[in-house]
Design an enzyme around this catalytic site. Structure first.
Site, PDB file in Angstrom:
ATOM      1  N   SER A 118      15.446 -14.822 -46.818  1.00 52.77           N
ATOM      2  CA  SER A 118      14.292 -14.064 -46.313  1.00 52.77           C
ATOM      3  C   SER A 118      13.230 -14.989 -45.747  1.00 52.77           C
ATOM      4  O   SER A 118      13.059 -16.128 -46.224  1.00 52.77           O
ATOM      5  CB  SER A 118      13.699 -13.278 -47.479  1.00 52.77           C
ATOM      6  OG  SER A 118      12.478 -12.708 -47.114  1.00 52.77           O
ATOM      7  N   TYR A 142       9.693 -12.722 -55.532  1.00 50.53           N
ATOM      8  CA  TYR A 142      10.846 -12.376 -54.687  1.00 50.53           C
ATOM      9  C   TYR A 142      11.235 -13.555 -53.794  1.00 50.53           C
ATOM     10  O   TYR A 142      12.400 -13.976 -53.760  1.00 50.53           O
ATOM     11  CB  TYR A 142      10.513 -11.139 -53.830  1.00 50.53           C
ATOM     12  CG  TYR A 142      11.526 -10.892 -52.732  1.00 50.53           C
ATOM     13  CD1 TYR A 142      12.812 -10.470 -53.046  1.00 50.53           C
ATOM     14  CD2 TYR A 142      11.205 -11.108 -51.389  1.00 50.53           C
ATOM     15  CE1 TYR A 142      13.748 -10.262 -52.040  1.00 50.53           C
ATOM     16  CE2 TYR A 142      12.127 -10.901 -50.384  1.00 50.53           C
ATOM     17  CZ  TYR A 142      13.405 -10.479 -50.711  1.00 50.53           C
ATOM     18  OH  TYR A 142      14.328 -10.290 -49.721  1.00 50.53           O
ATOM     19  N   LYS A 146      14.730 -16.088 -53.801  1.00 45.25           N
ATOM     20  CA  LYS A 146      15.586 -16.331 -52.626  1.00 45.25           C
ATOM     21  C   LYS A 146      15.681 -17.830 -52.346  1.00 45.25           C
ATOM     22  O   LYS A 146      16.754 -18.360 -52.006  1.00 45.25           O
ATOM     23  CB  LYS A 146      15.030 -15.583 -51.412  1.00 45.25           C
ATOM     24  CG  LYS A 146      15.203 -14.072 -51.496  1.00 45.25           C
ATOM     25  CD  LYS A 146      16.657 -13.680 -51.257  1.00 45.25           C
ATOM     26  CE  LYS A 146      16.942 -12.215 -51.461  1.00 45.25           C
ATOM     27  NZ  LYS A 146      18.346 -11.853 -51.302  1.00 45.25           N
TER      28      LYS A 146
HETATM   29  N1  UFG Z   1       2.078  -1.747 -43.858  1.00 46.67           N
HETATM   30  C1  UFG Z   1       1.096  -0.792 -43.697  1.00 46.67           C
HETATM   31  N2  UFG Z   1       1.280   0.421 -44.284  1.00 46.67           N
HETATM   32  C2  UFG Z   1       2.401   0.742 -45.016  1.00 46.67           C
HETATM   33  C3  UFG Z   1       3.411  -0.246 -45.154  1.00 46.67           C
HETATM   34  C4  UFG Z   1       3.199  -1.480 -44.574  1.00 46.67           C
HETATM   35  O1  UFG Z   1       0.060  -1.023 -43.054  1.00 46.67           O
HETATM   36  O2  UFG Z   1       2.488   1.870 -45.530  1.00 46.67           O
HETATM   37  C5  UFG Z   1       1.903  -3.059 -43.216  1.00 46.67           C
HETATM   38  C6  UFG Z   1       1.973  -4.198 -44.214  1.00 46.67           C
HETATM   39  O3  UFG Z   1       0.684  -4.481 -44.684  1.00 46.67           O
HETATM   40  C7  UFG Z   1       2.583  -5.305 -43.374  1.00 46.67           C
HETATM   41  C8  UFG Z   1       3.455  -4.589 -42.346  1.00 46.67           C
HETATM   42  O4  UFG Z   1       2.999  -3.237 -42.339  1.00 46.67           O
HETATM   43  O5  UFG Z   1       1.581  -5.976 -42.684  1.00 46.67           O
HETATM   44  C9  UFG Z   1       4.929  -4.612 -42.688  1.00 46.67           C
HETATM   45  O6  UFG Z   1       5.093  -4.201 -44.027  1.00 46.67           O
HETATM   46  P1  UFG Z   1       6.518  -3.882 -44.680  1.00 46.67           P
HETATM   47  O7  UFG Z   1       6.242  -3.449 -46.085  1.00 46.67           O
HETATM   48  O8  UFG Z   1       7.268  -2.957 -43.805  1.00 46.67           O
HETATM   49  O9  UFG Z   1       7.277  -5.267 -44.648  1.00 46.67           O
HETATM   50  P2  UFG Z   1       6.818  -6.679 -45.241  1.00 46.67           P
HETATM   51  O10 UFG Z   1       6.492  -7.526 -44.057  1.00 46.67           O
HETATM   52  O11 UFG Z   1       5.810  -6.599 -46.288  1.00 46.67           O
HETATM   53  O12 UFG Z   1       8.138  -7.077 -46.011  1.00 46.67           O
HETATM   54  C10 UFG Z   1       9.224  -7.600 -45.371  1.00 46.67           C
HETATM   55  C11 UFG Z   1      10.508  -7.295 -46.140  1.00 46.67           C
HETATM   56  C12 UFG Z   1      10.537  -8.047 -47.431  1.00 46.67           C
HETATM   57  C13 UFG Z   1      10.270  -9.511 -47.170  1.00 46.67           C
HETATM   58  C14 UFG Z   1       8.953  -9.660 -46.475  1.00 46.67           C
HETATM   59  C15 UFG Z   1       8.636 -11.094 -46.177  1.00 46.67           C
HETATM   60  O13 UFG Z   1      10.605  -5.919 -46.390  1.00 46.67           O
HETATM   61  O14 UFG Z   1      11.799  -7.904 -48.026  1.00 46.67           O
HETATM   62  O15 UFG Z   1       9.013  -8.974 -45.250  1.00 46.67           O
HETATM   63  O16 UFG Z   1       7.289 -11.249 -45.879  1.00 46.67           O
HETATM   64  F1  UFG Z   1      10.203 -10.192 -48.321  1.00 46.67           F
END
Ligand code: UFG
Length: 327
Positions: A118, A142, A146
């Protein structure tokens, strides 16, 4: 004789797309999954062994029965927030479970492993884009689990001669363009699914976490890669290892950053529906901007994403969340 490939987590969102890609390439994916987060009805291109990574005897039996040429290891817990609250679960499943698998591979003489790593292993990058030699300093359990397994792979490769491909995913999104598979997480926390559910009226509204980041529109920027592109990259990694290619660690992303607001614009373009939103404070632990340098994946695996523009991601995923797309 078609090749068998053992896919841990093959019943999950990414794993099931990988199984489909393997099958299309004439291989037989053998899914090894405890169905804790995966779905049995997503296992359609080969056998399902319902078992846990902790079950060393069952791993060995499965390997002896199918003699896989390669293992693709996707089976893991993957919620960043949960990993902070329940690190024990993450170290147990992602570290101990993965080591159990790796030892079974050694014992059964399976010397090729493709690992779902990741971009979370990089933490908050000091510079962008992130390339493979950027410092790996994860900021949550997490990401650490990894990274620990990446290190184990390197040490086992040096000592025992196995070969591996560590694939560092950025944000997996989208769905099978033929409509055979979808993203189904319980709970669903990811941005694109939640935005689609909100646009379809299946969720009151989408929370936007933070509008005061130092980005062009103030919202977080991520690198979204289509899950079917990710699947193709796994196929390329299997072929690389089958052709006696050396061990490698590569980023899998589109190479482009897309903000939360740009996602909402893409949902509107695809469906004509506005996403109802509510502005919320920043989500703890969210890096402001992440996107990949993708040169190594291209050079080493010949991998170039074909479906990872944001409009294609939204159009393929939309219907799976009940959102009609217009084009
Ligand atoms: N976000 C929102 N509202 C939501 C969900 C997310 O504004 O309801 C924002 C988050 O703050 C973030 C972006 O959208 O800035 C993406 O969020 P996600 O939860 O979709 O994905 P992440 O980037 O947090 O997570 C992903 C993978 C993880 C991995 C991570 C690494 O899902 O498995 O990237 O940073 F670990």
């Amino acid at each position: 004789m078609p090749r068998h490939i053992l896919v841990t987590g093959g019943a999950g969102f990414i794993g099931s797309h990988i199984c489909k890609a393997l099958s299309r390439a004439g291989m037989i994916p053998v899914t090894y999954d405890n169905l804790s987060t995966g779905h049995a009805d997503s296992v359609r291109w080969g056998p399902l062994v319902r078992a846990d990574l902790a079950d060393a005897a069952m791993l060995r039996r499965t390997m002896a029965e199918f003699s896989p040429d390669c293992v693709i290891h996707c089976g893991a817990n993957a919620y960043v927030g949960e990993s902070v609250d329940m690190p024990r679960k993450y170290y147990r499943n992602n570290v101990v479970g993965s080591l159990t698998l790796l030892e079974a591979c050694l014992d059964q003489d399976i010397g090729r492993i493709v690992f779902s790593s990741s971009c979370a292993t990089y933490g908050v990058p000091a510079s962008l884009p992130i390339w493979e030699e950027s410092p790996q300093q994860p900021v949550n359990p997490y990401g650490r689990t990894k990274l620990i397994f990446e290190m184990a792979l390197e040490d086992f490769a040096a000592a025992y001669g196995i070969r591996f491909a560590a694939l560092r995913y950025f944000n997996a999104a989208g769905a099978d363009p033929e409509g055979e598979l979808a993203e189904r997480h319980e709970p669903e926390t990811h941005l694109i699914p939640r935005a689609l559910l909100a646009a379809a009226g299946r969720l009151d509204r989408l929370d936007i976490f933070g509008t005061d980041y130092a980005t062009e529109d103030g919202t977080c920027v991520r690198d979204y890669i289509h899950v079917s592109d990710l699947a193709q990259a796994h196929l390329a990694a299997v072929n690389h290892l089958m052709a006696d290619g050396g061990s490698l660690s590569v980023n899998l992303g589109s190479g482009r950053g897309t903000s939360v607001r740009e996602i909402l614009d893409a949902v509107y373009r695809a469906s004509g529906r506005e996403v109802p939103v509510r502005y919320r404070p920043r989500r703890p632990g969210d890096p402001p901007i992440l996107f990949a340098n993708t040169a190594r994946a291209k050079a080493e695996l010949g991998f170039v994403p074909a479906l990872s523009d944001i409009d294609t991601i939204i159009r393929t995923a939309g219907p799976t969340f009940g959102l009609e797309v217009t084009a």
